[in-house]
Design a protein around this motif. Structure first.
Motif, PDB file in Angstrom:
ATOM      1  N   VAL A 122     -12.731  20.225  15.599  1.00  0.00           N
ATOM      2  CA  VAL A 122     -12.771  21.505  14.821  1.00  0.00           C
ATOM      3  C   VAL A 122     -11.841  21.954  13.334  1.00  0.00           C
ATOM      4  N   ASP A 123     -10.894  20.993  13.952  1.00  0.00           N
ATOM      5  CA  ASP A 123     -10.105  20.762  12.392  1.00  0.00           C
ATOM      6  C   ASP A 123     -10.594  20.268  11.072  1.00  0.00           C
ATOM      7  N   SER A 124     -11.648  19.067  12.143  1.00  0.00           N
ATOM      8  CA  SER A 124     -11.902  18.627  10.799  1.00  0.00           C
ATOM      9  C   SER A 124     -13.161  18.937   9.913  1.00  0.00           C
ATOM     10  N   VAL A 125     -13.852  19.866  10.869  1.00  0.00           N
ATOM     11  CA  VAL A 125     -14.898  20.618   9.997  1.00  0.00           C
ATOM     12  C   VAL A 125     -14.259  21.471   9.355  1.00  0.00           C
ATOM     13  N   ARG A 126     -13.537  21.850   9.426  1.00  0.00           N
ATOM     14  CA  ARG A 126     -12.609  23.237   8.896  1.00  0.00           C
ATOM     15  C   ARG A 126     -11.957  22.774   7.693  1.00  0.00           C
ATOM     16  N   LYS A 127     -11.434  21.824   8.029  1.00  0.00           N
ATOM     17  CA  LYS A 127     -11.125  20.762   6.342  1.00  0.00           C
ATOM     18  C   LYS A 127     -11.813  20.642   5.448  1.00  0.00           C
ATOM     19  N   ALA A 128     -13.343  20.121   5.790  1.00  0.00           N
ATOM     20  CA  ALA A 128     -15.053  19.090   5.239  1.00  0.00           C
ATOM     21  C   ALA A 128     -15.200  20.694   4.687  1.00  0.00           C
ATOM     22  N   VAL A 129     -15.018  21.700   5.183  1.00  0.00           N
ATOM     23  CA  VAL A 129     -15.259  23.515   4.743  1.00  0.00           C
ATOM     24  C   VAL A 129     -14.592  23.532   3.237  1.00  0.00           C
ATOM     25  N   ASP A 130     -13.617  23.242   3.898  1.00  0.00           N
ATOM     26  CA  ASP A 130     -12.372  24.419   2.941  1.00  0.00           C
ATOM     27  C   ASP A 130     -12.685  23.392   2.116  1.00  0.00           C
ATOM     28  N   ARG A 131     -12.763  22.405   1.566  1.00  0.00           N
ATOM     29  CA  ARG A 131     -12.766  21.803   0.282  1.00  0.00           C
ATOM     30  C   ARG A 131     -13.995  22.101  -0.848  1.00  0.00           C
ATOM     31  N   ARG A 164     -14.005  24.093  -7.749  1.00  0.00           N
ATOM     32  CA  ARG A 164     -13.613  24.708  -9.323  1.00  0.00           C
ATOM     33  C   ARG A 164     -15.825  25.521  -9.699  1.00  0.00           C
ATOM     34  N   ILE A 165     -16.536  24.482  -9.458  1.00  0.00           N
ATOM     35  CA  ILE A 165     -17.516  25.238  -9.917  1.00  0.00           C
ATOM     36  C   ILE A 165     -18.357  25.824  -8.215  1.00  0.00           C
ATOM     37  N   MET A 166     -17.757  25.609  -7.125  1.00  0.00           N
ATOM     38  CA  MET A 166     -17.574  26.756  -6.123  1.00  0.00           C
ATOM     39  C   MET A 166     -17.435  28.332  -6.645  1.00  0.00           C
ATOM     40  N   ARG A 167     -16.095  28.522  -6.740  1.00  0.00           N
ATOM     41  CA  ARG A 167     -15.552  29.357  -7.682  1.00  0.00           C
ATOM     42  C   ARG A 167     -16.628  29.932  -8.376  1.00  0.00           C
ATOM     43  N   ARG A 168     -17.408  29.853  -9.649  1.00  0.00           N
ATOM     44  CA  ARG A 168     -18.039  30.534 -11.092  1.00  0.00           C
ATOM     45  C   ARG A 168     -19.705  30.206 -10.514  1.00  0.00           C
ATOM     46  N   ARG A 169     -19.851  28.943  -9.596  1.00  0.00           N
ATOM     47  CA  ARG A 169     -21.365  29.280  -9.658  1.00  0.00           C
ATOM     48  C   ARG A 169     -22.081  29.459  -8.165  1.00  0.00           C
ATOM     49  N   SER A 170     -21.426  30.277  -7.184  1.00  0.00           N
ATOM     50  CA  SER A 170     -21.507  29.931  -5.202  1.00  0.00           C
ATOM     51  C   SER A 170     -22.995  30.945  -5.488  1.00  0.00           C
ATOM     52  N   ALA A 171     -23.485  31.387  -6.234  1.00  0.00           N
ATOM     53  CA  ALA A 171     -25.285  32.133  -5.722  1.00  0.00           C
ATOM     54  C   ALA A 171     -25.840  31.047  -5.839  1.00  0.00           C
ATOM     55  N   GLU A 172     -25.321  29.920  -7.245  1.00  0.00           N
ATOM     56  CA  GLU A 172     -26.285  28.872  -6.992  1.00  0.00           C
ATOM     57  C   GLU A 172     -26.902  27.907  -6.196  1.00  0.00           C
ATOM     58  N   LYS A 177     -20.907  31.461   2.704  1.00  0.00           N
ATOM     59  CA  LYS A 177     -21.575  31.613   1.874  1.00  0.00           C
ATOM     60  C   LYS A 177     -22.379  31.027   2.069  1.00  0.00           C
ATOM     61  N   ALA A 178     -23.093  30.039   3.156  1.00  0.00           N
ATOM     62  CA  ALA A 178     -23.836  29.090   3.699  1.00  0.00           C
ATOM     63  C   ALA A 178     -24.177  28.045   2.789  1.00  0.00           C
ATOM     64  N   VAL A 179     -23.087  27.543   2.628  1.00  0.00           N
ATOM     65  CA  VAL A 179     -23.144  26.202   1.852  1.00  0.00           C
ATOM     66  C   VAL A 179     -22.741  25.629   2.438  1.00  0.00           C
ATOM     67  N   CYS A 180     -23.044  24.900   3.717  1.00  0.00           N
ATOM     68  CA  CYS A 180     -22.684  23.644   4.272  1.00  0.00           C
ATOM     69  C   CYS A 180     -23.567  23.492   5.453  1.00  0.00           C
ATOM     70  N   GLY A 189     -23.349  18.249   6.056  1.00  0.00           N
ATOM     71  CA  GLY A 189     -24.004  19.391   5.005  1.00  0.00           C
ATOM     72  C   GLY A 189     -23.068  19.715   3.383  1.00  0.00           C
ATOM     73  N   ALA A 190     -21.528  19.593   4.440  1.00  0.00           N
ATOM     74  CA  ALA A 190     -20.586  20.401   3.049  1.00  0.00           C
ATOM     75  C   ALA A 190     -20.487  19.035   1.665  1.00  0.00           C
ATOM     76  N   ARG A 191     -20.368  17.570   2.705  1.00  0.00           N
ATOM     77  CA  ARG A 191     -20.332  16.701   1.779  1.00  0.00           C
ATOM     78  C   ARG A 191     -21.258  17.039   0.790  1.00  0.00           C
ATOM     79  N   GLU A 192     -22.745  17.352   1.549  1.00  0.00           N
ATOM     80  CA  GLU A 192     -23.853  17.552   0.016  1.00  0.00           C
ATOM     81  C   GLU A 192     -23.938  18.522  -0.641  1.00  0.00           C
ATOM     82  N   THR A 193     -23.179  19.704  -0.267  1.00  0.00           N
ATOM     83  CA  THR A 193     -22.425  20.523  -1.561  1.00  0.00           C
ATOM     84  C   THR A 193     -21.194  20.099  -2.313  1.00  0.00           C
TER      85      THR A 193
END
Length: 273
Positions: free
Chosen positions: A21-30, A35-43, A211-214, A257-261
């Motif tokens: 659980v901790d490892s997943v949380r860290k991967a998602v947080d990354r 910076r791209i996530m903050r600007r282009r999250s919908a994409e 935001k369903a990005v992982c 999935g997080a690594r892919e994004t």
């Protein structure tokens, strides 16, 4: 909430689950901190949906290249195309069902099966759990098929768990929902696709991946069908070790999935995509 009222809580204390659980949380947080996530999250959400649908379809026997999924517009020509089309429709539908899931998971599952089956399906079996004697088309899963009565009882129990809520981590709940639907195969077809979409809904709804990005489906496909089935056998066993194995597998899928994004973010940052 007591352990009797919250049966999933005990799963969080199984060996290795807290670390997963901790490892997943860290991967998602990354990903969310990129910076791209903050600007282009919908994409990124749109791209993750496409890649997630491709991964889920691959596990159901339609292992198409990503660019083929992106290019195609006709998904009714043959069984593989229909599988890919079903996965794409389910991924698009998932975001529309988040609020309903909290109130009526069974209604959402019925809707998902209807969406996956498409307009050409037999209306007598679409959107409802199977009845006694009805066949199930799910070649990937070979475990014995529970009876229709058992399916009805366990679906009701799963629904009650979701509605009541749980102190268990989101990853645990999503893994249980996914595993239980695979084990039950409650519909005449498309059970794997529906199970993985339900996992997606839980991960989004829980706030772990809002935001369903992982997309866990990407990770499940990358880990491969053999690893998927081996981990699922752990879930079906019902043992603590087996459950921990399944949760760890689902956790690794989310991390991939997080690594892919993250890779998509890097490509966008370089201007290469």
């Amino acid at each position: 909430m007591s352990s009797a009222a919250d049966p999933l809580a005990a799963l969080g204390s199984l060996q290795g689950v807290a670390e997963t659980v901790d490892s997943v949380r860290k991967a998602v947080d990354r990903v969310y901190g990129h910076r791209i996530m903050r600007r282009r999250s919908a994409e990124l959400t749109s791209e993750a949906a496409l890649r997630g649908a491709r991964g889920s379809a691959a596990l159901s026997g339609a292992d198409w290249a990503l660019e083929e999924v992106r290019r195609r517009t006709d998904f009714g020509a043959d069984p593989e195309a229909r599988t890919v089309g079903a996965a794409l429709r389910l991924t698009a539908e998932a975001g529309q069902l988040l609020s309903i899931w909290r109130q009526s998971p069974l209604r959402v599952l019925a809707r998902l099966h209807l969406v996956a089956s498409g307009s050409t399906a037999d209306g007598d079996v679409v959107g409802r759990p199977r009845l006694a004697g009805e066949p199930v088309d799910e070649p990937l899963i070979e475990q014995p098929l529970p009876s229709a009565d058992e399916v009805a009882g366990r679906l009701d129990g799963l629904s009650r768990l979701v509605i009541a809520g749980s102190a268990a981590p989101a990853l645990v709940l999503s893994a249980v929902v996914h595993g239980e639907l695979l084990a039950l195969r409650p519909f005449a077809s498309h059970n794997g696709l529906v199970a993985r979409t339900a996992e997606r809904i839980v991960l989004i709804n829980s706030g772990l991946d809002p935001k369903a990005v992982c997309p866990a489906e990407v990770g499940h496909a990358e880990l491969g069908r053999e690893a998927y089935l081996n981990a699922f056998a752990g879930y079906v066993s019902g043992t603590g070790e087996g459950m921990a194995q399944w949760i760890a597998h689902c956790g690794r899928a989310v991390e991939l999935g997080a690594r892919e994004t993250t890779a998509v973010c890097e490509a966008l940052q370089r201007g290469a995509a």
